[in-house]
Design a protein around this motif. Structure first.
Motif, mmCIF file in Angstrom:
data_model
loop_
_atom_site.group_PDB
_atom_site.id
_atom_site.type_symbol
_atom_site.label_atom_id
_atom_site.label_comp_id
_atom_site.label_asym_id
_atom_site.label_seq_id
_atom_site.Cartn_x
_atom_site.Cartn_y
_atom_site.Cartn_z
ATOM 1 N N ARG A 7 0.707 -1.239 -0.182
ATOM 2 C CA ARG A 7 -0.125 -0.018 0.026
ATOM 3 C C ARG A 7 0.853 1.165 -0.220
ATOM 4 O O ARG A 7 0.374 2.194 -0.517
ATOM 5 C CB ARG A 7 -0.944 0.015 1.252
ATOM 6 N N GLY A 527 0.824 -5.088 -10.056
ATOM 7 C CA GLY A 527 0.330 -5.670 -8.833
ATOM 8 C C GLY A 527 1.382 -6.553 -8.080
ATOM 9 O O GLY A 527 0.914 -7.496 -7.368
ATOM 10 N N LYS A 591 -6.339 -6.333 -12.912
ATOM 11 C CA LYS A 591 -6.477 -5.419 -11.866
ATOM 12 C C LYS A 591 -5.678 -6.098 -10.718
ATOM 13 O O LYS A 591 -6.092 -7.261 -10.136
ATOM 14 C CB LYS A 591 -7.677 -4.845 -11.446
ATOM 15 N N ASP A 592 -4.894 -5.230 -9.826
ATOM 16 C CA ASP A 592 -4.340 -5.559 -8.573
ATOM 17 C C ASP A 592 -3.640 -6.935 -8.480
ATOM 18 O O ASP A 592 -3.649 -7.750 -7.683
ATOM 19 C CB ASP A 592 -5.475 -5.779 -7.525
#
Length: 801
Positions: A7, A527, A591-592
């Motif tokens: 993060r 990611g 995504k991610d």
């Protein structure tokens, strides 16, 4: 230190630089750290004269000195038909003729043209043996008249440096509509005129220049370790234009580099000589500059003499600007020297303002001084200084508030086509000025001025609202303007079977933090953990052909090339994932770090796709090749345009002339920011350099002999921590519209916006005493003299008749 979480490492996070551990623990590897078995050491004998004919060179005693392996001169390098050092940018003059481009031999041949010119190289078993032997070389010089000031070099009867330029002029170049500008001036309500000197600077990177050349007889190839900002360009110039070699026969490695600021972009004569000499003696040859050599031979910066005029109407609206600049190019043309006072300077004279007409004319002049080339900002600081000093002078003469005059003339609609070729894509200049004024508490300045007066100090405030052009491009336009190379960048993303990634970039890091910033981009896009991304740069043997780092291009151009390669990785990954999930590639989302079927929870992680690419047991071999490795080249469609507002407050002691910067505020628009902490550090460094130029630094030559008088830290004042306030910095964001990152560049901004802000503040402080002009640097002596000169007429006027 604990590793940052995922993060905390994405785009927009202030991640601590991963490269700093090795630097802070002494584990970095710089050129001088490289050791090759059998290597020798070089020392260059340099001219003590700024201008002299070489009658003879006797090297017999030096060749017999202990440890000496070879002593080589200009005659030797000429006999081997080694070419001279080339210039990388061709300028066409006002008459449509190419610039004068005199030969620049790597070792002097027949004549020396500046103090520090290379006369001979001594190669020995140790550096001290080479240095001692150099003292035994006998050179018979015939001293010739010299000239250091470019304005003096243009006068009839001035000493002539090169036969191809009998008037010492490399070119006269112009930009803009002269007739339209003259007409606007003829009808103007008011004209402001300034004569400005942009003082010459010495770069002073932490690591002096260094190079180590090795020749291999086994395959007739060379390896050159060098402290350089763009190793591929170094290789191109050295092989194709100087040594006449195929490029694949030379590998250029720029390891850790301790700062550059432009001074390590260029191909230097020492690099040529070392490569040639390594074959001559069939042993590796290393040279590391002493600091005194750096003062003499690293390409200097700035050195412009300018007359600038602004025509305005009765409301302070700008009608036209007229600029004539004499640019000192030094004794020879350095790699990008010709472009700095032309393409990179005059095209920025619009600044942030909608001035309808601008005409600029530039004389590029040879003098008996160290060659002048790009230094942090390269033309943009010189342009901003002209524009912002002129705008503040108009405000003072028209009795209009500094900020108000700027607002009346700001460009507010984009895209905006300037009258000097560039088209700005986006910006919000009012937002930056508003932010800077709030942060600097401009409204409270009158109170602070009165308080300073109570202590016997003069307090002044200065504004500067600059714009610069970064990410030089596109290549086809640059080629039309004289560039002799492309200006694209390359990125290769190599995904390994386990899902970790190595990125190979043509950009080069010499302090900017690329290993961190580029890793953030890749980590966020794929990611994957930040720690699983490695960045490789600075080695022509490992990295595809790229253009290096200068002009705040790394993120906007180099980062965009990486993003384009990541686009290809993602596209191929979707096809692999579609096969694994038995779905259509058009239904796959990424995504991610996961490839998913849209609208479902079915997915495969990025690492599984990477493994499938390299262990293709379940793989669409009929459609895709194995592997997950993609390369992309990115050539921008336009420059990027960082901009900002800088506000400086100073206090001047009228008794001594000493100037103290008590506050410095910078609010900049760099587009999208990847790592705010790194950007803030870049701004701080730029502000320090800009304040250094404005108040302290000044490279000075003797007018008669052209001897360098400021050739050490005893004579050249560098800014120290005590000279600088605690900076206030902020940012506003208008993303660049034409690159995938929305980034604009930040590395040069501090050095561009701060010098005019500082000098405008000094003049504001001194204006009650009648001082209206002061050139950089505003040293105590200069300020004190300006005060005395201004007070004498005032005192005379106060005397009774």
């Amino acid at each position: 230190m604990n590793a940052p979480s995922e993060r905390e490492t994405g785009v927009g996070a202030s991640v601590r630089r991963k490269e700093d551990y090795r630097f802070l623990t002494g584990s970095g590897k710089y050129t001088d750290d490289v050791q090759i078995p059998g290597q020798t050491y070089a020392y260059f004998l340099r001219s003590p004269y700024a201008h002299a004919a070489i009658r003879s060179i006797n090297t017999d005693a030096a060749k017999s000195a202990p440890g000496v392996i070879a002593v080589l001169t200009g005659e030797d390098i000429a006999a081997d038909k080694v070419g001279g050092v080339p210039c990388g940018w061709l300028i066409t003059d006002v008459n449509g003729q190419p610039m004068k481009e005199p030969a620049h031999p790597a070792l002097a041949q027949g004549k020396v043209r500046y103090v520090g010119d290379q006369v001979a190289i001594v190669i020995a078993s140790t550096y001290l043996q080479a240095k001692d032997a150099a003292e035994l070389i006998e050179v018979d010089y015939e001293a010739l008249p010299a000239v250091a000031d470019a304005r003096e070099a243009l006068k009839p009867g001035a000493p002539v440096l090169h036969d191809v330029a009998p008037d010492n002029k490399c070119y006269t170049w112009s930009l803009g509509d002269k007739a339209a500008v003259d007409a606007a001036f003829a009808g103007a309500h008011h004209v402001t005129r300034l004569e400005l000197t942009n003082n010459r600077l010495v770069p002073n990177a932490m690591e002096p220049r260094a190079a180590l050349a090795q020749y291999s007889r086994a395959d007739d190839s060379y390896t050159l370790y060098v402290a350089n900002q763009n190793p591929h360009v170094e290789r191109l110039l050295l092989t194709a234009f100087v040594l006449g070699l195929p490029e694949h026969k030379m590998r250029v490695i720029a390891p850790d580099v301790g700062g550059g600021f432009g001074s390590k972009i260029f191909l230097y004569a020492e690099d040529v000589v070392l490569a040639w000499a390594s074959k001559k003696i069939n042993r590796p040859v290393k040279w590391t500059a002493e600091r005194s050599e750096s003062f003499l031979t690293d390409a200097h910066g700035r050195d412009h003499a300018t007359v600038a005029e602004m025509a305005v109407d009765q409301n302070g609206q700008f009608l036209a600007m007229r600029v004539h600049t004499v640019a000192n190019l030094g004794a020879y043309l350095s790699t990008f020297a010709t472009s700095v006072p032309t393409i990179l300077y005059a095209t920025l004279l619009a600044g942030q303002y909608k001035t309808p007409q601008i005409y600029a004319e530039v004389d590029g002049v040879f003098t008996n001084t160290t060659p002048v080339d790009a230094y942090r900002g390269a033309g943009r600081p010189e342009a901003a200084y002209v524009v912002e000093r002129l705008v503040s002078a108009v405000a003072r003469e028209m009795k209009i508030d500094d900020a108000e005059l700027r607002r009346r003339n700001f460009i507010t609609e984009f895209p905006y086509q300037t009258p000097v070729a560039l088209q700005y894509d986006t910006g919000d200049f009012n937002a930056c000025l508003d932010g800077a004024m709030d942060m600097a508490d401009v409204a409270g300045f009158p109170v602070r001025r009165e308080e300073a007066r109570s202590r016997g100090k003069l307090r002044g405030i200065g504004f500067s609202t600059y714009i610069e052009a970064c990410g030089l491009a596109p290549s086809n336009i640059a080629g039309m303007l004289g560039a002799r190379a492309g200006l694209y960048e390359v990125g290769e993303v190599r995904v390994h079977p386990t899902g970790s990634v190595t990125v190979f970039t043509g950009s080069h890091s010499h302090g900017q933090g690329h290993e961190t910033t580029f890793a953030q981009i890749v980590s966020a896009r794929l990611g994957i953990p930040f720690e699983q991304v490695d960045i490789v740069h600075g080695d022509t043997g490992r990295v595809p052909f790229g253009m290096g780092t200068y002009g705040s291009r790394s993120l906007a151009v180099g980062g965009s090339a990486i993003v384009k390669a990541l686009d290809k990785i993602e596209a191929k990954g979707k096809q692999i994932a579609a096969h694994l999930l038995e779905a259509s590639a058009s239904d796959i989302e990424f995504k991610d770090g996961k490839f998913s079927i849209a609208g479902t929870d079915r997915n495969v992680p990025f690492a599984q796709v990477a493994l499938a690419a390299y262990v293709p047991h379940n793989y669409p071999l009929d459609k895709l090749e194995p592997g997950l490795n993609e390369t992309a080249f990115y050539d921008p469609t336009n420059f990027t345009y960082p901009a900002g507002a800088h506000i400086c407050e100073v206090e001047v002691d009228p008794e001594t002339g000493a100037v103290e910067v008590v506050a410095m505020t910078a609010v900049d628009d760099f587009g999208k920011v990847i790592n705010p902490m790194i950007v803030e550090g870049q701004v701080h460094g730029g502000l320090a350099q800009g304040i250094g130029q404005a108040l302290l630094e000044n490279c000075v030559y003797d007018r008669e002999s052209a001897q360098l008088l400021s050739g050490s830290y005893m004579d050249y004042a560098m800014p120290r921590a005590e000279d600088l306030p605690s900076f206030r910095v902020g940012n506003r964001v208008t993303p660049c519209t034409h690159n995938p990152l929305g980034a604009k560049g930040c590395g040069e901004a501090g050095a561009i916006g701060s010098p005019p802000a500082v000098i405008n503040a000094v003049i504001d402080a001194l204006s009650p005493l009648g001082v209206t002009h002061l050139d950089m640097p505003a040293s105590p002596e200069r300020v004190w003299k300006a005060i005395q000169a201004a007070q004498q007429p005032m005192q005379a006027a106060s005397q009774p008749a």
